[in-house]
Design an enzyme around this catalytic site. Structure first.
Site: not given
Ligand SMILES: *Cc1c(COP(=O)(O)O)cnc(C)c1O
Length: 391
Positions: A59, A112, A183, A208
């Site tokens: 962790r 998001y 992000d 992603k």
């Molecule tokens: C999917 C997504 C997230 C969240 O990510 P997870 O891995 O599903 O927790 C955050 N920002 C964007 C733009 C996303 O498409």
């Protein structure tokens, strides 16, 4: 780091980063262990005193996760990075490390949806207020930032693909003495390096494009050593949303082909977006690459965009007749996906469900995968034909 457009160069950089591994394995062996033992009392006490840096418990520090973190830091031009169990763990740790009760965050609208829900539930309960602004309006952002502690960005956004002048917005945050966080999942480090534009922290849903094969859920945050150390001190160990060694191992594999995959997503999606725009039944296509120019600092476009059908198209028939494009959320993998806007707007059970994230009923979001442009176009046009033929 400047990537230019030489993808092969970048790919060789990623491979060259590898140190020799045990048994001279070409791939770093996965260190799938929860704890690490000490050879002596002396070694253990030296580690506890902080005189010796080495893994103790996964962790806190795991070599496979660390290897991924170093690769990602390099790609984003960051001093350091931290891997998380999901993109949401990366988002919540980044925000909670820098704000507390009474503080205010300014966020671009259409963030998001689960980030929006985090802000509207847990953060609200902690008396952290969030103000939403149109990130394309720099003056509005500047006005909203008065007294705010943090600017939360996402560019382009992941439904209507609103793209911002990230460098200009980061400068606004800095002028107000606030931290900026972005992000960067949509563009990936291949097409946008926000730290070089002046943003303080960059985060990704690694589920992603970084993973790229739809077999991982994880996240990552990158930035200066001082800021990453701040995350490492509290949010990382105590909220505990740690990336697993196996996920890190899959991500290391994913990163090796990231430049090539992004080039393919870009070419295919841009071609399909251009063709859709020319169709009579399509009202608008939301794809940053169709504008006259990309905002400064965005050096390419990915596979995710949306479009709006004109009234009268049977979106249910369209969705049901697609064969290569599967119905499904998420994106960034090898496979092509669609999400009909009218289905998302049915999601009534969520908190703050009145917010639509820019989604309209006649919109469809596409993720253009790696199946090949012509096969995907044939799939789309045959489904559109069925959806627009009067019975
Ligand atoms: C999917 C997504 C997230 C969240 O990510 P997870 O891995 O599903 O927790 C955050 N920002 C964007 C733009 C996303 O498409």
């Amino acid at each position: 780091m400047s990537h230019g457009s030489d993808f092969y160069d970048l790919a060789s950089l990623i491979v060259a980063h590898d140190a020799p591994h045990a048994f001279e394995a070409v791939v770093p062996p996965i260190v799938q262990t929860s704890l690490f033992t000490f050879s002596s009392y002396e070694e253990m006490v030296a580690t506890y005193r902080g005189e010796k840096a080495r893994p103790v418990y996964t962790r806190g520090l795991n070599p496979t996760v660390r290897f991924f973190e170093e690769m990602l830091a390099k790609l984003e031009g960051a001093e350091d990075a931290l891997g998380f169990a999901s993109g949401m763990a990366a988002i919540s740790a980044s925000v909670l490390s820098f704000v507390g009760p009474g503080d205010r965050i300014v966020a671009v609208r259409h963030v998001y949806p689960d980030a929006f829900r985090l802000f509207g539930t847990l953060l609200k309960r902690l008396q952290i207020e969030v103000t939403y602004v149109d990130g394309r309006d720099e003056a509005a952002v500047d006005k909203a930032m008065a007294g705010a502690k943090l600017l939360y960005l996402e560019s382009p956004t992941s439904w209507v693909m609103e793209a911002h002048d990230v460098g200009a917005l980061a400068a606004v945050a800095r002028r107000h003495g606030a931290l900026s966080v972005i992000d960067n999942s949509w563009a990936s480090p291949i097409f946008q390096n926000p730290l070089s534009l002046g943003v303080d922290l960059v985060l990704h849903s690694a589920s992603k494009y970084l993973g790229g094969h739809s077999d991982v859920v994880s996240g990552v945050v990158a930035g200066s050593k001082a800021l990453i150390d701040r995350l490492r001190a509290e949010a990382y160990p105590y909220l505990g949303g740690k990336m697993s060694p196996f996920d890190a191992w899959l991500l290391i594999r994913g990163l090796r082909t990231l430049p090539l995959r992004m080039a393919a997503h870009q070419a295919s999606a841009l071609e399909i977006a251009t063709r859709l725009k020319a169709l009579d039944v399509v009202e608008t296509v939301c794809h940053p690459g169709l504008a006259n120019q990309l905002p400064p600092g965005l050096n390419g476009t990915s596979g995710l965009f949306s479009f709006i059908f004109k009234p009268g198209v049977d979106i249910r028939a369209f969705a049901n007749h697609l064969k290569l494009f599967k119905l499904g959320v998420s994106w960034g993998g090898h496979e092509s996906l669609i999400v009909p806007g009218e289905v998302v707007l049915e999601q009534k059970a969520q908190p703050n469900s009145a917010h639509t994230f820019g989604i309209s009923e006649r919109s469809v979001r596409l993720h253009v995968g790696l199946e090949g442009t012509e096969a995907l176009w044939a799939d789309l046009t045959s489904a559109i034909e069925v959806a627009t033929t009067p019975l």
